[in-house]
Design an enzyme around this catalytic site. Structure first.
Site, PDB file in Angstrom:
ATOM      1  N   GLU A 112      50.002  89.937  56.110  1.00 21.78           N
ATOM      2  CA  GLU A 112      51.368  89.627  55.704  1.00 21.78           C
ATOM      3  C   GLU A 112      52.173  90.895  55.448  1.00 21.78           C
ATOM      4  O   GLU A 112      53.363  90.961  55.786  1.00 21.78           O
ATOM      5  CB  GLU A 112      51.351  88.732  54.465  1.00 21.78           C
ATOM      6  CG  GLU A 112      50.829  87.331  54.755  1.00 21.78           C
ATOM      7  CD  GLU A 112      50.572  86.512  53.505  1.00 21.78           C
ATOM      8  OE1 GLU A 112      50.552  85.280  53.611  1.00 21.78           O
ATOM      9  OE2 GLU A 112      50.389  87.102  52.418  1.00 21.78           O
ATOM     10  N   GLU A 132      42.286  83.155  55.004  1.00 18.91           N
ATOM     11  CA  GLU A 132      42.384  82.328  53.802  1.00 18.91           C
ATOM     12  C   GLU A 132      41.762  80.945  53.989  1.00 18.91           C
ATOM     13  O   GLU A 132      41.173  80.387  53.057  1.00 18.91           O
ATOM     14  CB  GLU A 132      43.859  82.173  53.382  1.00 18.91           C
ATOM     15  CG  GLU A 132      44.489  83.414  52.799  1.00 18.91           C
ATOM     16  CD  GLU A 132      45.155  84.297  53.846  1.00 18.91           C
ATOM     17  OE1 GLU A 132      45.968  85.158  53.469  1.00 18.91           O
ATOM     18  OE2 GLU A 132      44.849  84.120  55.057  1.00 18.91           O
TER      19      GLU A 132
END
Length: 258
Positions: A112, A132
Site C-alpha cells: 500500500e 492479508e
C-alpha cells in the site's frame, strides 16, 4: 520534533530520502514509526527547498512488510483500530511528488505504501504481495482500488484472493512498477529520477500530481475542465513566464517555485 531512528530523513538539496529503518524486522511499521513517517512527510511538504521525496526501506531484504502484526492486538477496540493514524493516508496526502524505491518485500501495508507513491522503481529482488487474506482480513489503505488501477482488475483479484507474491519482472510487465534495477543501482536510479523531477517547476509538478489524482475519480468531461483550470493557474505563475522567456532565448530555465 525529534524522530526515532526507525525512520530516517536525509535531505540533499531539493531531494529528501525517507527510509524505514527497522531492517531486522523487515521494516515492519509500529504506531510510533507511523507517527514518525507522518512527521517526515509533513516536513517535506512544509520545506520549500524540498521538491521531491524518495521512500525506501533499510537493508536489502525488505522495503516494508506493513504493520507489525504483534502490535495490532494493542488496539483496545476495532473502532480504535479503524481510526488509527494510517501511514498510507500520509503518503497519499503529500502534495509533492514521491518515488518508491522498492528494494525487497513490499507486502501488505508495504504494498500500500508503494501504491501510494507516484512512481515505483524496484530492485530485481523485489517482490509484491497482498497477504492479508492468509491471516483472515484484507488491506485497509486503498489496497484494492489502487492495485486495480495499477495492474487491472483480474491481476489485482489474483493478488488479493491468493495472497501470493509476484516478482519484480511480473510487476514490471503488469505496470505495477515503472522500471527494475539491480539491487546496488536502485537508489542511484531513484535519486537521479528525483533530481530530474526536482529541476521541473515545482508548482507545475505539484499541480500535475493533483490533476492525475483527480482524474481517477472524475468523469472525463469534468476531469478535462479541471485540468484546464489547473493549466490556467500554472500559466499565470512566474515559473511559466520564465519557461516562455527561456524558450524564446534558447537558454535553460531557472524555476523558483513562484
Amino acid at each position: 520534533m525529534s524522530l526515532p531512528l526507525d525512520v530516517l530523513i536525509d535531505v540533499d538539496g531539493p531531494v529528501a530520502v525517507v527510509t524505514l529503518n527497522r531492517p531486522a524486522k523487515l521494516n515492519a511499521i509500529t504506531p510510533d514509526m507511523a507517527a514518525a513517517l507522518r512527521a517526515c512527510l509533513t516536513r517535506v511538504d512544509a520545506d520549500p527547498q524540498i521538491r521531491v521525496a524518495v521512500l525506501t526501506g533499510a537493508g536489502e531484504r525488505s522495503f516494508c512488510v506493513g504493520s507489525d502484526i504483534r502490535e495490532l492486538d494493542e488496539y483496545a477496540t476495532p473502532w480504535e483500530f479503524r481510526n488509527r493514524g494510517d501511514y498510507g493516508d500520509a503518503v497519499r496526502a503529500l502534495r509533492k511528488p514521491i518515488i518508491a524505491a522498492v528494494n525487497g518485500y513490499a507486502y501488505g501495508g508495504g504494498l500500500e505504501l508503494a501504491l501510494a507513491c507516484d512512481i515505483r522503481l524496484a530492485s530485481e529482488t523485489a517482490t509484491f504481495a497482498a497477504p492479508e487474506i492468509k491471516l483472515g482480513w484484507i488491506g485497509g489503505s486503498g489496497q484494492s482500488a489502487l492495485l486495480a488501477h495499477a495492474v487491472g482488475p483480474s491481476n489485482a483479484a489474483m493478488m488479493l484472493l491468493t495472497g501470493d507474491p509476484i516478482d519484480a519482472a511480473r510487476a514490471l510487465s503488469w505496470g505495477l512498477v515503472t522500471d527494475v534495477h539491480p539491487q546496488d543501482k536502485l537508489m542511484t536510479a531513484a535519486k537521479e529520477l528525483a533530481a530530474t523531477i526536482a529541476r521541473r517547476p515545482p508548482i507545475a509538478a505539484q499541480t500535475a500530481k493533483a490533476n492525475l489524482g483527480a482524474a481517477y475519480s472524475m468523469p472525463l468531461d469534468q476531469a478535462i475542465r479541471y485540468e484546464r483550470d489547473l493549466q490556467t493557474v500554472c500559466f499565470a505563475t512566474a515559473d511559466a513566464a520564465e519557461g516562455r522567456a527561456a524558450f524564446a532565448a534558447r537558454r535553460e530555465p531557472v524555476f523558483e517555485g513562484r
